[in-house]
Design an enzyme around this catalytic site. Sequence first.
Site, mmCIF file in Angstrom:
data_model
loop_
_atom_site.group_PDB
_atom_site.id
_atom_site.type_symbol
_atom_site.label_atom_id
_atom_site.label_comp_id
_atom_site.label_asym_id
_atom_site.label_seq_id
_atom_site.Cartn_x
_atom_site.Cartn_y
_atom_site.Cartn_z
ATOM 1 N N ASP A 148 40.010 -22.683 50.284
ATOM 2 C CA ASP A 148 40.701 -21.986 51.260
ATOM 3 C C ASP A 148 41.111 -20.809 50.649
ATOM 4 O O ASP A 148 42.256 -20.460 50.509
ATOM 5 C CB ASP A 148 42.062 -22.678 51.829
ATOM 6 C CG ASP A 148 41.642 -23.843 52.977
ATOM 7 O OD1 ASP A 148 40.397 -23.900 52.897
ATOM 8 O OD2 ASP A 148 42.551 -24.247 53.360
ATOM 9 N N HIS A 193 38.095 -24.086 54.871
ATOM 10 C CA HIS A 193 37.823 -22.586 55.591
ATOM 11 C C HIS A 193 36.512 -21.757 55.014
ATOM 12 O O HIS A 193 36.038 -20.826 55.653
ATOM 13 C CB HIS A 193 39.242 -21.764 55.271
ATOM 14 C CG HIS A 193 40.245 -21.986 56.064
ATOM 15 N ND1 HIS A 193 40.293 -21.341 57.506
ATOM 16 C CD2 HIS A 193 41.217 -22.540 56.051
ATOM 17 C CE1 HIS A 193 41.241 -21.651 58.042
ATOM 18 N NE2 HIS A 193 42.130 -22.575 57.424
ATOM 19 N N HIS A 218 40.015 -30.566 47.560
ATOM 20 C CA HIS A 218 40.785 -29.652 48.538
ATOM 21 C C HIS A 218 41.598 -30.335 49.371
ATOM 22 O O HIS A 218 42.482 -30.548 49.626
ATOM 23 C CB HIS A 218 39.871 -28.805 49.202
ATOM 24 C CG HIS A 218 40.602 -27.963 50.333
ATOM 25 N ND1 HIS A 218 41.544 -27.245 50.045
ATOM 26 C CD2 HIS A 218 40.620 -28.160 51.655
ATOM 27 C CE1 HIS A 218 41.891 -26.613 51.303
ATOM 28 N NE2 HIS A 218 41.452 -27.056 52.186
ATOM 29 N N HIS A 246 45.272 -28.040 50.818
ATOM 30 C CA HIS A 246 45.075 -28.366 52.177
ATOM 31 C C HIS A 246 46.364 -28.377 53.243
ATOM 32 O O HIS A 246 46.187 -28.018 54.231
ATOM 33 C CB HIS A 246 44.286 -29.616 52.452
ATOM 34 C CG HIS A 246 43.624 -29.825 53.961
ATOM 35 N ND1 HIS A 246 42.843 -28.706 54.350
ATOM 36 C CD2 HIS A 246 43.577 -30.737 54.740
ATOM 37 C CE1 HIS A 246 42.573 -29.433 55.730
ATOM 38 N NE2 HIS A 246 42.948 -30.409 55.768
#
Length: 783
Positions: free
Chosen positions: A531, A564, A618, A705
């Site tokens: 991310d 993402h 993640h 996350h």
Amino acid sequence: MKGLRAERIAQRVETSGNAPQARFGHTVTAISKTKVILFGGAIGDTGKYSITGDTFCFDIASRVWSRIDKVTGLAPSARAAHASCAVEGLQLVIYGGATGGGSLASDDLYLLDLRKGDNEGSWMIVPVVGSTPGRRYGHSLVFTKPHLLAFGGNTGNESVSDVWSLNVEKSPFSWNKIEITSEMPKPRVYHSACLCTTGSAMGMMVIFGGRTNDQSALNDTWGLRRHRDGRWDWVRAPYKNSGEQAFARYQHTSLFIDSKMLVLGGRTNQVGEVVPVEAYDTESSEWQKFPSIQRFRHSSWTLDSEVYIHGGFENETPNIPTDSIVKLDTSKLLGRVEPVPRNVPEPRMNLDQNRPIPRVPRAANKTPEIRLASNVLVSMGGEQNEDTGEQVHKVPINCLQEEGKRMGVKPLPPSMTKSQTVAESISGLFIDILFRTHDWNNLPELKFVKTTSDPSRMQIKKDSILSLIQECEDIMKQEPNVIRMRAPVKIFGSLNGQYIDLLRAFENYGEPSERLGDGDIESFDYLFLGDYIDRGSKSIETICLLMALKVKYPDQIILLRGHHEDQQINVHYGLAQECRTRLDEDPSETNSVFTCLNKMFEYMPLCAIIEDKIICLHGGISQNLRTIEDFEVISKPITINHMPQTPEQQALMDLLWADPCENERDNGFKPHTARSIFGNIFKFGVDRVQKFLSDNKLGCLVRSHECVMEGFERNIPAEMITLFTATDYCGKYKNAGAILFVKKNLEIVPKIIYPLNGSAASWLENEESLRLRPATPPRWKPR
């Protein structure tokens, strides 16, 4: 010595401290600008001697000897006539040697790490797979990045001339015998080898002299070079004046001063013959002769223009070794007005750094218990402290929430010093720009410019960004899905385009560079949990800086994939719009930065394992992935199917999207309706975490996350930590950000940054983004 008057050209160096006994056949290796390490050798006269395995440090500046007696790990056995070389600051490797009684040392490669502090160190056997150079003595070891080269020596039966290479940038580590079809040096033992770092022979391992199988001394010089296509060959050094060749000798040493190789001491075929100091100029191909410094079976090292010689035998006492050090000033010897500084980067070898490693028995290297530190290091911007420049102090973890209230929110200092020279590579260009001095409320932006006429725009072209992406993708294609790492490691959680928070973490707790004072890349590896983009307004700066660092330090910067890093997500939540407005591109085009970034994301690794004990990823675990091997067999490139049709597709969704249950008493896997109504995202219970860790012999799970209010949250009783580095998530929650330091003893130390006041925070306020997916609430309630 015929035709040359012997003079005293060196001066004795007076030393103090705990000096080593007189010895011969030892090694002395420079590990920093002012420190050298002595290892092993033989003590006593030639009629009755014993071989040692002790280790000493000599500080050149203070001229003080000290014994390194606080050593952990499995040290090499006592040995002499072995080989040693530096591979990184405060690190060296040892290979081969004789142990006495006709026996030879093992073929293990030993690494000595001295970064803990004065008189402390740790030994480890470097894990290698496949064949090795085998047992030998009187050989040489040279590091020319990224290759560790072992040449020649005697196997116990005969002298050899083979060359072996260990590429430190290719794992698992393995020795490879270099096959050379061109003319080669004769087999030899007790020769010398050194690395030329300037001029036409730059990067070559240059060997000189030695003794053949028939006991004859040699005087030939050869350079080993590597071509761009990967081929190696030997080059015989030319002599401009054939009548002025060097004395044939063995048991000498050699080293480079700029482009000149100095040959010091040694013995010839005539007992007691005095041999001069000789210098071979790799530029003019000429030999020069100077008065003798008569030593043999000694060691030598250099500091700028000064050459130091320790131990071995002197001409006056050829059977009794000396413990003296003599110093030679080559600026006078070679007729130079002043020393010429050598701008040569220190060789770096990441033997215990962030890389996949083969599985090896750890009976002699027991991993300590994982524990979370009782205190947190907190950095809060404000008035600069006179001594430290920042308010950084320890706070008990159980008092952390009150600490944030007590300190309030203050602005950071207006700037930070980040001065770096622009490197030649594309990664160096980005690092130079993105690490420069910043004002938090007026940070530079990377913008696509067709001309350089607009001084308000940073002078970065779109093609430069595309080149950086391609370099990073090429590296990631070679990485496995599971990266195996050694501690110490710094772990970063989700950044979500918050370039400012990334810089603040670097400023307060050390940055991945080699700059004195700020940089700690030689001491830590860096792990990022995904991310990097979306939500924040500076996704391009964030991902470009991380890619540039990855290209510069490919084995020490690890970028895992987050949810993402997926085109189906980042087309909506910031990255696509940022590329459209700031790079003047159509994200749908095949050669757009947006498209190329998402192609690179498909090659990112999925998880990392530190010291076979801490797994980092993640999102979360999956009921479809039971073992680490299940992660490893997923083939690249990896695309994410948001409506999974197979167990593997669901497993990938879980790795990037799953969260732990809110209630620690909940068990099993349950649909995560807060994130999706389609039943494709799950929550997992404490029991599932404990089973996964137990089945894979792991001790802790670190994941990101989810926003957590203090930047990190430990889930009890499960051994799991949620880490989030971006502060004040989406400008709504005033949460702190954190990074984790995993120390060598596996203690995990959280380090905190608090959110900024004012406009420096740069979260997007995109109505479409918020409508499609509002900011996920943190696991903890706002303070």
